[in-house]
Design a protein around this motif. Structure first.
Motif, PDB file in Angstrom:
ATOM      1  N   LYS A 229       0.895  -1.246   0.008  1.00  0.00           N
ATOM      2  CA  LYS A 229       0.220  -0.203  -0.038  1.00  0.00           C
ATOM      3  C   LYS A 229       0.882   1.588  -0.085  1.00  0.00           C
ATOM      4  CE  LYS A 229      -3.730  -2.770   0.257  1.00  0.00           C
ATOM      5  NZ  LYS A 229      -4.694  -3.148  -0.390  1.00  0.00           N
ATOM      6  N   ASN A 231       2.025   2.958  -1.883  1.00  0.00           N
ATOM      7  CA  ASN A 231       1.955   4.287  -3.620  1.00  0.00           C
ATOM      8  C   ASN A 231       0.248   4.521  -3.520  1.00  0.00           C
ATOM      9  OD1 ASN A 231       3.621   3.976  -4.765  1.00  0.00           O
ATOM     10  ND2 ASN A 231       3.848   1.776  -5.671  1.00  0.00           N
ATOM     11  N   ARG A 232      -0.160   4.451  -2.322  1.00  0.00           N
ATOM     12  CA  ARG A 232      -1.796   5.000  -2.319  1.00  0.00           C
ATOM     13  C   ARG A 232      -1.896   5.876  -0.790  1.00  0.00           C
ATOM     14  NH1 ARG A 232      -6.176   0.811  -2.628  1.00  0.00           N
ATOM     15  NH2 ARG A 232      -7.031   2.642  -1.622  1.00  0.00           N
ATOM     16  N   ARG A 348       4.815   8.902  -4.140  1.00  0.00           N
ATOM     17  CA  ARG A 348       3.680   8.622  -5.560  1.00  0.00           C
ATOM     18  C   ARG A 348       3.684   9.650  -6.084  1.00  0.00           C
ATOM     19  NH1 ARG A 348       3.519   5.685  -9.643  1.00  0.00           N
ATOM     20  NH2 ARG A 348       4.299   4.554  -8.125  1.00  0.00           N
ATOM     21  N   ARG A 409      -4.288   7.900 -15.456  1.00  0.00           N
ATOM     22  CA  ARG A 409      -4.407   6.869 -14.761  1.00  0.00           C
ATOM     23  C   ARG A 409      -3.470   6.953 -13.560  1.00  0.00           C
ATOM     24  NH1 ARG A 409      -5.827   6.653 -19.608  1.00  0.00           N
ATOM     25  NH2 ARG A 409      -8.257   7.058 -18.701  1.00  0.00           N
ATOM     26  N   GLN A 410      -2.893   7.157 -13.298  1.00  0.00           N
ATOM     27  CA  GLN A 410      -2.446   6.922 -12.088  1.00  0.00           C
ATOM     28  C   GLN A 410      -3.174   7.623 -10.941  1.00  0.00           C
ATOM     29  OE1 GLN A 410       1.913   6.718 -11.060  1.00  0.00           O
ATOM     30  NE2 GLN A 410       1.780   5.751 -13.309  1.00  0.00           N
ATOM     31  N   GLU A 412      -6.206   7.502 -11.103  1.00  0.00           N
ATOM     32  CA  GLU A 412      -7.308   5.747 -10.825  1.00  0.00           C
ATOM     33  C   GLU A 412      -6.941   5.133  -9.715  1.00  0.00           C
ATOM     34  OE1 GLU A 412     -10.126   7.298 -14.706  1.00  0.00           O
ATOM     35  OE2 GLU A 412      -9.046   5.771 -14.348  1.00  0.00           O
ATOM     36  N   SER A 413      -5.309   4.222 -10.208  1.00  0.00           N
ATOM     37  CA  SER A 413      -4.635   3.709 -10.186  1.00  0.00           C
ATOM     38  C   SER A 413      -4.337   3.528  -8.412  1.00  0.00           C
ATOM     39  CB  SER A 413      -3.272   3.500 -10.641  1.00  0.00           C
ATOM     40  OG  SER A 413      -3.582   2.724 -12.065  1.00  0.00           O
ATOM     41  N   TYR A 414      -3.587   4.951  -7.993  1.00  0.00           N
ATOM     42  CA  TYR A 414      -4.149   5.047  -6.676  1.00  0.00           C
ATOM     43  C   TYR A 414      -4.302   5.231  -5.889  1.00  0.00           C
ATOM     44  CZ  TYR A 414       0.898   3.176  -8.844  1.00  0.00           C
ATOM     45  OH  TYR A 414       1.475   1.935  -9.902  1.00  0.00           O
ATOM     46  N   ASP A 415      -5.194   5.998  -6.519  1.00  0.00           N
ATOM     47  CA  ASP A 415      -6.297   7.183  -5.550  1.00  0.00           C
ATOM     48  C   ASP A 415      -7.468   6.579  -5.505  1.00  0.00           C
ATOM     49  OD1 ASP A 415      -8.112   8.518  -3.271  1.00  0.00           O
ATOM     50  OD2 ASP A 415      -7.159   9.901  -5.036  1.00  0.00           O
ATOM     51  N   PRO A 416      -8.184   5.184  -5.821  1.00  0.00           N
ATOM     52  CA  PRO A 416      -9.763   4.848  -6.711  1.00  0.00           C
ATOM     53  C   PRO A 416     -10.598   5.183  -6.424  1.00  0.00           C
ATOM     54  CG  PRO A 416      -8.620   3.372  -5.426  1.00  0.00           C
ATOM     55  CD  PRO A 416      -7.261   3.958  -5.390  1.00  0.00           C
ATOM     56  N   HIS A 437     -11.483  11.940 -11.370  1.00  0.00           N
ATOM     57  CA  HIS A 437      -9.823  12.379 -11.871  1.00  0.00           C
ATOM     58  C   HIS A 437      -9.649  13.208 -13.267  1.00  0.00           C
ATOM     59  CE1 HIS A 437      -7.355  10.449  -8.557  1.00  0.00           C
ATOM     60  NE2 HIS A 437      -8.905   9.704  -8.500  1.00  0.00           N
TER      61      HIS A 437
END
Ligand code: FAD
Length: 485
Positions: A229, A231-232, A348, A409-410, A412-416, A437
């Motif tokens: 986690k 990167n979140r 991140r 994309r970043q 969406e991936s890391y702060d969904p 995002h």
């Protein structure tokens, strides 16, 4: 007072009692005069940003109190290093000066100059290492060159003999019969008017106690999920030790040994993946200082020389919009709001912001690095340069030039769920997560319902990422073409 037993402990950036080899050695000799010098012409003073200065103020305050509890004091003086050292030597009859080494190029030069001058004058100087686990002159490739790639560097470093426990804090420090005069801390003018705000907002507690308290919260439940986690930015799972490590309020050895103790491990090789990943981050800190030591020109120049030919864009207006968190890309703006409000930004998000500045806007990484140095509480020359050069693609082990972070994309991936964005951009809090995002794609009625008016309550994008990407790739291709065969 006996001349023989008086040692000046030149406190450079090690505001702690525990695992402080110079302090312990001085205590063993007899009377100790802890001395902090603020030299306005030094690189420490010239290069420190506002947040860094105010952290320093609070750290000095805390360290001074800690010394007081052991019957000692922190002597504070403003003036050039050599003049102040000479004055205090004369006033106290000290014969020795001890300190812990700093590894930035200017600090190495300063330490060397002080040592040479004092030793020539017949004084004893002892220098200790504690800021890093390994020293940069320890490890080289088989060809005898400095490493430029992290993994082999860290593999070699892990073989080194640094698994000895941190030193305990002294129980007492012998004081002189009469203390020389100390300047009031406020005379250094390090405090900033907005200190209280960002310290509270960031939940910071500068000083050794704050460092160990962050470490113990991290060991108590966070490190176990670190690899998964880290990167979140929405999860607050990293250690928040960076300013404490930078100011030497805790040593990496203390961190490592607390980890070994918590994990009941004898050696980092026994760590599980989560803990091993965290230790590797400490390794990146080692690598950053190692690179700056071997390649001091990277303070201002790219490590990869082909990047000298890169045509960066001079766009002060766009840079202003970035600094004001008005890019129109929520994850980028949220990171900058976090930076402005707390002096810290999640790793991140630092990469996303740095990629946006250097690749989408093609603004020189040096400008980004200077901006971060001004704003970060953990501003650290070596780590900052490594981070910016890595992201721009011109450093060691750098992100390949064609890796251009897509801020949507970043996010969406890391702060969904958009929790991080909504925390820092409350004007978007009612926007559904699937548009958080990229609000420009949201239907008008949805924007209206969420109270978002693009260009008014939240900015329009200052650049289209897809177009920016094409421009950046072309520029990066250009320097590859111009590279000598
Ligand atoms: C563009 C950019 C600029 C940066 N500038 C700085 C800076 O000025 N000062 C700074 O301390 N870090 C900097 N970093 C590295 C990293 O972002 C921070 O160290 C980290 O976010 C600090 O949070 P933490 O203490 O919770 O880290 P954790 O994840 O808990 O890591 C523990 C420690 O390891 C070290 N560390 C972690 N990641 C890195 C890394 N990528 N490079 C070097 N050391 C690392 C830090 O000392 C950190 O405190 C930068 C990264 C980027 C991409």
């Amino acid at each position: 007072m006996s001349r023989r037993t008086v040692t000046i402990l030149w406190v450079r950036r090690d505001f702690r009692l525990s695992d402080n080899p110079a302090l312990i050695a001085a205590v063993e000799e007899g009377i100790v005069i802890p001395l902090f010098i603020w030299d306005d012409s030094s690189s420490m003073a010239q290069d420190s940003g506002a947040r860094s200065k105010s952290w320093l103020h609070h750290s000095l305050e805390h360290f001074s109190l800690s010394l007081g509890k052991l019957g000692s004091r922190l002597l504070v003086r403003r003036g050039t290093y050599m003049r102040v050292l000479r004055e205090v030597i004369l006033e106290t009859g000290a014969q020795s000066v001890y300190w812990n080494r700093l590894l930035e190029p200017e600090e190495i030069a300063l330490g060397g100059h002080v040592r040479e001058t004092l030793e020539d004058a017949g004084f004893e100087c002892k220098v200790f290492d504690s800021h890093y686990l390994v020293t940069p002159w320890q490890h080289f490739t088989k060809q005898g060159e400095p490493y430029k790639v992290f993994t082999p560097f860290w593999k070699a470093a892990l073989q080194a003999d640094f698994y000895y426990p941190p030193l305990a804090a002294p129980q007492k420090i012998k004081s002189p019969a009469f203390w020389p005069k100390s300047a009031p801390l406020k005379d250094l003018q390090l405090e900033q008017p907005d200190d209280a705000d960002w310290i509270v907002e960031g939940g910071w507690n500068p000083g050794e106690t704050g460092a160990f308290s962050n470490l113990s919260s991290f060991l108590d439940g966070q490190v176990q999920r670190y690899k998964q986690k880290r990167n979140r930015p929405d999860l607050d799972l990293t250690s928040m030790l960076s300013p404490h490590l930078h100011f030497g309020e805790i040593t990496p050895r203390s961190v490592l040994f607390s980890l070994l103790h918590t994990m009941e491990a004898g050696h980092p090789a026994e760590f599980d993946e989560e803990t091993g990943t965290f230790v590797a981050q400490l390794g990146w800190r080692e690598f950053a200082s190692y690179l700056l030591y071997h390649f001091p020109h990277t303070r201002t120049e790219p490590l990869r020389s082909e990047f000298q030919a890169m045509e960066w864009v001079n766009d002060p207006d766009a840079f202003d919009l970035v600094r004001m968190a008005n890019t129109g890309y929520p994850i980028v703006d949220a990171g900058i709001r976090q930076l402005n409000a707390t002096g810290w930004m999640h790793n991140r998000v630092r990469m996303i912001v740095a990629s946006f500045l250097t690749k989408d806007l093609m603004i020189h990484w040096r400008e980004g690095a200077a901006w971060f140095m001004e704003k970060l509480v953990d501003a650290d020359c070596a780590n900052n340069i490594l981070g910016w050069q890595w992201t721009a693609g011109c450093g060691a082990d750098a992100a390949p030039y064609f890796r251009i972070f897509n801020p949507v994309r970043q996010g969406e991936s890391y702060d969904p769920d958009g929790i991080y964005v909504k925390r820092w951009l409350p004007e978007l809090k009612d926007l559904p997560s699937n548009y958080i995002h990229h609000p420009w794609d949201a239907p008008d009625d949805l924007l209206k319902k969420a109270g978002v008016v693009l260009g008014s309550t939240y900015p329009e994008r200052i650049i289209d990422h897809n177009e920016a990407r094409i421009r950046a790739l072309a520029a990066y291709d250009q320097i590859r073409i111009s590279k000598p065969a």
